[in-house]
Design a protein around this motif. Structure first.
Motif, short mmCIF file in Angstrom:
data_model
loop_
_atom_site.label_atom_id
_atom_site.label_comp_id
_atom_site.label_asym_id
_atom_site.label_seq_id
_atom_site.Cartn_x
_atom_site.Cartn_y
_atom_site.Cartn_z
N ASN A 41 0.83 -1.09 -0.07
CA ASN A 41 0.05 -0.05 -0.01
C ASN A 41 0.96 1.34 -0.12
OD1 ASN A 41 -2.48 -1.31 -0.06
ND2 ASN A 41 -2.79 -1.37 2.08
N TYR A 42 1.96 1.18 0.81
CA TYR A 42 2.73 2.47 0.76
C TYR A 42 3.45 2.68 -0.63
CZ TYR A 42 7.03 5.12 1.42
OH TYR A 42 7.92 6.37 1.26
N GLU A 43 4.08 1.65 -1.23
CA GLU A 43 4.40 1.69 -2.50
C GLU A 43 3.41 2.33 -3.57
OE1 GLU A 43 6.39 -1.05 -6.11
OE2 GLU A 43 5.52 -1.84 -4.36
N LYS A 44 2.22 1.66 -3.58
CA LYS A 44 1.14 2.20 -4.47
C LYS A 44 0.78 3.54 -4.26
CE LYS A 44 -2.89 0.49 -3.71
NZ LYS A 44 -4.10 -0.51 -3.60
N GLU A 45 0.68 4.11 -3.03
CA GLU A 45 0.49 5.40 -2.75
C GLU A 45 1.59 6.34 -3.05
OE1 GLU A 45 -2.42 7.59 -1.81
OE2 GLU A 45 -3.09 5.79 -2.47
N PHE A 46 2.72 6.18 -2.88
CA PHE A 46 4.02 6.69 -3.03
C PHE A 46 4.17 6.69 -4.57
CE2 PHE A 46 8.21 7.65 -4.21
CZ PHE A 46 8.77 8.46 -3.46
N ILE A 47 3.79 6.02 -5.45
CA ILE A 47 3.78 6.05 -6.76
C ILE A 47 2.70 7.07 -7.41
CG2 ILE A 47 3.56 4.86 -9.03
CD1 ILE A 47 5.01 2.42 -7.75
N ARG A 48 1.55 6.75 -6.85
CA ARG A 48 0.35 7.70 -6.92
C ARG A 48 0.60 9.29 -7.10
NH1 ARG A 48 -4.87 4.22 -5.26
NH2 ARG A 48 -4.97 2.82 -7.12
N LYS A 49 1.18 9.51 -5.64
CA LYS A 49 1.60 10.83 -5.32
C LYS A 49 2.67 11.57 -6.22
CE LYS A 49 0.92 10.75 -0.17
NZ LYS A 49 1.72 10.89 1.06
N THR A 50 3.53 10.88 -6.54
CA THR A 50 4.61 11.18 -7.62
C THR A 50 4.31 11.50 -8.83
OG1 THR A 50 5.69 8.94 -7.95
CG2 THR A 50 6.56 10.28 -6.20
N ALA A 51 3.06 10.57 -9.33
CA ALA A 51 2.55 10.77 -10.61
C ALA A 51 1.58 11.85 -10.75
CB ALA A 51 2.01 9.40 -11.15
N ALA A 52 1.09 12.12 -9.55
CA ALA A 52 -0.26 13.32 -9.65
C ALA A 52 -1.41 12.37 -10.26
CB ALA A 52 0.26 14.41 -10.19
N ASP A 53 -1.72 11.27 -9.82
CA ASP A 53 -2.76 10.42 -10.32
C ASP A 53 -3.98 10.88 -9.51
OD1 ASP A 53 -4.41 8.60 -11.27
OD2 ASP A 53 -3.29 6.76 -10.77
N MET A 54 -5.04 11.06 -9.94
CA MET A 54 -6.31 11.60 -9.22
C MET A 54 -7.12 10.07 -8.50
SD MET A 54 -6.25 14.44 -9.00
CE MET A 54 -7.74 14.55 -7.92
N LYS A 55 -6.36 9.00 -8.77
CA LYS A 55 -7.07 7.63 -8.10
C LYS A 55 -6.38 7.60 -6.77
CE LYS A 55 -7.71 5.46 -12.47
NZ LYS A 55 -7.53 4.33 -13.26
N MET A 56 -5.75 8.67 -6.19
CA MET A 56 -5.22 8.41 -4.78
C MET A 56 -6.04 8.43 -3.72
SD MET A 56 -3.08 12.06 -4.35
CE MET A 56 -2.25 12.36 -5.92
N GLU A 57 -5.72 8.15 -2.48
CA GLU A 57 -6.66 8.15 -1.46
C GLU A 57 -6.95 10.01 -1.16
OE1 GLU A 57 -5.01 5.89 1.91
OE2 GLU A 57 -5.41 4.08 0.68
N MET A 58 -8.02 10.17 -0.44
CA MET A 58 -8.22 11.49 -0.12
C MET A 58 -7.31 11.94 0.60
SD MET A 58 -10.45 13.66 -0.98
CE MET A 58 -11.50 14.99 -0.45
N ASN A 59 -7.00 11.28 1.73
CA ASN A 59 -5.91 11.89 2.74
C ASN A 59 -4.60 12.37 2.05
OD1 ASN A 59 -7.53 11.55 4.94
ND2 ASN A 59 -6.76 9.34 5.51
N SER A 60 -4.13 11.53 0.92
CA SER A 60 -2.91 11.71 0.33
C SER A 60 -3.05 13.08 -0.73
CB SER A 60 -2.74 10.68 -0.67
OG SER A 60 -2.30 9.52 0.03
N PHE A 61 -4.07 13.17 -1.25
CA PHE A 61 -4.47 14.30 -2.00
C PHE A 61 -4.78 15.71 -1.15
CE2 PHE A 61 -7.74 17.25 -3.64
CZ PHE A 61 -7.39 17.56 -4.82
N ILE A 62 -5.23 15.45 0.16
CA ILE A 62 -5.33 16.83 1.00
C ILE A 62 -3.99 16.97 1.19
CG2 ILE A 62 -6.01 17.44 3.09
CD1 ILE A 62 -8.86 15.73 2.71
N GLN A 63 -3.05 16.08 1.77
CA GLN A 63 -1.65 16.44 2.02
C GLN A 63 -0.90 17.18 1.05
OE1 GLN A 63 0.07 12.75 3.27
NE2 GLN A 63 -0.82 12.68 5.16
N ILE A 64 -1.08 16.72 -0.18
CA ILE A 64 -0.47 17.37 -1.30
C ILE A 64 -1.20 18.81 -1.53
CG2 ILE A 64 -0.23 17.24 -3.89
CD1 ILE A 64 -0.01 14.09 -3.67
N TYR A 65 -2.29 18.99 -1.39
CA TYR A 65 -2.81 20.06 -1.67
C TYR A 65 -2.38 21.18 -0.75
CZ TYR A 65 -6.41 23.76 -1.80
OH TYR A 65 -7.27 25.05 -2.13
N PHE A 66 -2.07 20.92 0.58
CA PHE A 66 -2.00 21.74 1.56
C PHE A 66 -0.37 21.99 1.50
CE2 PHE A 66 -5.78 20.69 3.86
CZ PHE A 66 -6.40 22.18 3.86
#
Length: 67
Positions: A41-66
């Motif tokens: 799960n960590y690997e999947k979320e890390f790759i989604r964050k770096t790729a700016a993929d909108m399929k990421m979890e809401m918590n990850s999106f909020i962290q990136i937004y702030f």
């Protein structure tokens, strides 16, 4: 997916390569997960964050937004 068991410590770790925002290939290693599922799960979320993929979890999106 690349999760491995560290036999000496009894924990899981992930090791994978990704392309960062500059287009450079980078290797990531993170240790100390209790289960294989947590590591994957960590690997999947890390790759989604770096790729700016909108399929990421809401918590990850909020962290990136702030940030």
């Amino acid at each position: 997916m690349s999760a491995y068991k560290d036999k000496t410590q009894g924990t899981w770790y992930v090791s994978f390569r990704y392309v960062d925002w500059t287009g450079k290939k980078t290797q990531k290693l993170k240790r100390g997960f209790k289960t294989k599922k947590e590591a994957l799960n960590y690997e999947k979320e890390f790759i989604r964050k770096t790729a700016a993929d909108m399929k990421m979890e809401m918590n990850s999106f909020i962290q990136i937004y702030f940030e």
